[in-house]
Structure formats: C-alpha cells, structure tokens
Design an enzyme around this catalytic site. Structure first.
Site: not given
Ligand code: PSU
Ligand code: MN
Length: 300
Positions: A24, A154
C-alpha cells in the site's frame, strides 16, 4: 482497464504465474515520516525481490491508478501531497485526476482488479474508540478475496470491537504461530485467536479452500512483530494518550487522526516506534512472499 496501469514487470509476472505481493502507499505517504517513508518503500520492494517475488506498490498519480509504482512515481505522488483514499474515494481521485495514496481497503480492491492475491501491510484500520468511526478496511475485507498480512491493529483502536467486527463481517483471522491477537508495535495482546497456522503453506491451503468454495472476503493473517522489536504497552500508551489529547485540543478528526498519532508517537518515543513500525512491515512482507510463493506452487 481505463485509468488503471499495470507496470510491465507486474503484468509479466501475472501472465507467467510469478508470485506477486501488493504493497500500500498510505503507509508511505501518511504513515511514516520523510525520509524514512521512501527508504522503507524501497526496502520493502527489495525484500520481495530478494525472496523471488515481484512487489507491486499501488497508488494513484494524477488520476491514474498504478499497480507497481516506480521509485520516481512514488516520489511524484509524495510531491503532489496525495489524498488518503479508501475504496469509497478511488473514483473521486480518478475522476478528478488527483494524486492519492491508497489505504488497505483501496489497495486490496485495486490489487484484486489487477489479479493479485497477496497483500502485505503494517496494521489494519478497525473500530475506533469513542464516536462511531469504523474503517472501510473492515467492509472491504468482507468482500474482497485476498490474503492480507498485517501485524494486527494499533491499540489506539477498540481492539475487542475490531476483532468482533471481523467475525461479524466473516473475515477469517489466522494467527501466524500465535493464538493471541497482535497489537502492531506492542506485540501480543491477551485477546484470543481461535485459528492458528504454523506455516505459509497452511495459509495457502486455507485460502485455496475458501476460493474453491466461493466464499468471498479476505483472510487476515495476524503476524506479530518479532519479539526483539516489540515495545511495552505501558510505554506506548503514555505517548498515545498524549497524542490523543493533542488531537482533541487541535480539533484533528477523521482520516487525519491515525497519521497524526503515528508521527507524534514516533517523536515522543525518540523514534523507537518508527523502528518497530519498519521492522514489522519487513516481517509482514517476508511472510507475504512465502504465501505468494506457496500459492503459485499449489495452484499449478
Ligand atoms: N494503521 C497503521 N498504519 C497505517 C494505517 C493504519 O498502523 O498507516 C493506515 C492504513 O493504510 C489503513 C488506514 O488502511 O490507515 C486506515 O485508515 P482509516 O482508519 O481512516 O480507515
Ligand atoms: Mn475512519
């Protein structure tokens, strides 16, 4: 497909049954600070190549979706200060010719469109604490048939609800050599995982069984950070709490929350979390490579 360009090295690999791992771009653009982001992006690609696997970093450059971005294209994307997009926002970026970094949901959807079945990331999005905020990662995993390797999620998320949501949405979570859900750089949690696998070959067998049965959705492989890089929960917690407090004070909400917390926690921990983040990404790419290779062998 219009607006979707598959790099020649990736197209070649697809046509010749060479294993491929999708990567990604949100982790590059919004997850890691400069210059570690671009260095890590390149390092992950090198690890794949060393393992005999073709890496395909996915992102959007001025409205064109690219599967297998070059170094230059990644730099260009970063220069454009890309949007952070999930599946829902892909058409917005493409239609209006914006540059965008793809999250787990968007990356897996695009990988599937290109014919790639294995995807490595750091951590997945899930259910947030407090007001309703559930990542599209979950709903995308519910319908898109890929194997995704991550170090869990996380602890800033509501981990218990995230695990329960994955059950509700029929996402199979396989603990790789562990029966406990991993918490990104904090290592293992006390949350029980019911389905444990001991090898990449077992993961490939489960994936093929799912595919043959026509059961939609992803398999989430929960791959814990190697022990030596894990950071104690108590230590991370105080940095996270501080960062969360700052979010509230500064009015940071929605998509900005995760990137803000990631960068603040890195600063506050004297970049210990950054090193851990990079190590878990490397670890996930290595396992994804093994799975991609097993799949090409078994499905022959
Ligand atoms: N968790 C991490 N690092 C990240 C992300 C999540 O520890 O970089 C990124 C990933 O690309 C994940 C996104 O798909 O954040 C999720 O974002 P949201 O909660 O806005 O959907
Ligand atoms: Mn959200």
């Amino acid at each position: 497909m219009k607006n979707l360009r598959i790099a020649p090295k990736v197209r070649n690999a697809i046509e010749n049954g060479v294993p491929i791992v999708a990567l990604e771009s949100t982790v590059i653009a919004h997850g890691l600070p400069h210059p570690h982001n671009i260095e890590t992006a390149m390092l992950l690609e090198e690890i794949a190549i060393e393992n005999g696997v073709i890496p395909a970093t996915i992102g959007v450059l001025k409205g064109e979706i690219i599967v297998g971005m070059t170094h230059e294209e990644i730099l260009q994307m970063l220069q454009d200060e890309p949007l952070k997009i999930g599946t829902r926002e892909i058409s917005y970026a493409v239609g209006l010719k914006k540059s965008a970094a793809t999250t787990v949901s968007a990356t897996m959807r695009i990988a599937k469109l290109a014919g790639i079945n294995v995807f490595a990331t750091g951590g997945i999005g899930g259910v947030h604490v407090g007001d309703w905020d559930v990542s599209q990662d979950i709903t995308e995993m519910a319908k898109t048939d890929v194997v995704i390797v991550s170090a869990g999620c996380k602890s800033i998320l509501d981990v218990k609800k995230t695990i329960e949501f994955m059950e509700t949405f029929q996402i199979l979570v396989l603990g790789y050599k562990t029966d406990r859900f991993p918490l990104f750089y904090e290592g293992l949690s006390t949350y029980q995982l019911d389905h444990v696998v001991e090898s990449a070959s077992e993961i490939a067998q489960v994936y093929l069984a799912k595919k043959e049965l026509g059961i939609e959705g992803s398999i989430m492989v929960a791959n814990p950070i190697p022990d030596e890089y894990a950071i104690a929960e108590s230590e991370v917690e105080k940095y996270i709490n501080q960062a969360l407090k700052e979010c509230e004070e500064k009015g940071i909400t929605g998509k900005q929350v995760t990137p803000y917390i990631l960068s603040r926690v890195a600063q506050l921990s004297d970049y210990k979390t950054l090193r851990a983040n990079i190590e878990l990404l490397k670890n996930n790419v290595r396992l994804a490579c093994q799975i991609a290779k097993e799949l090409t062998v078994i499905s022959r």
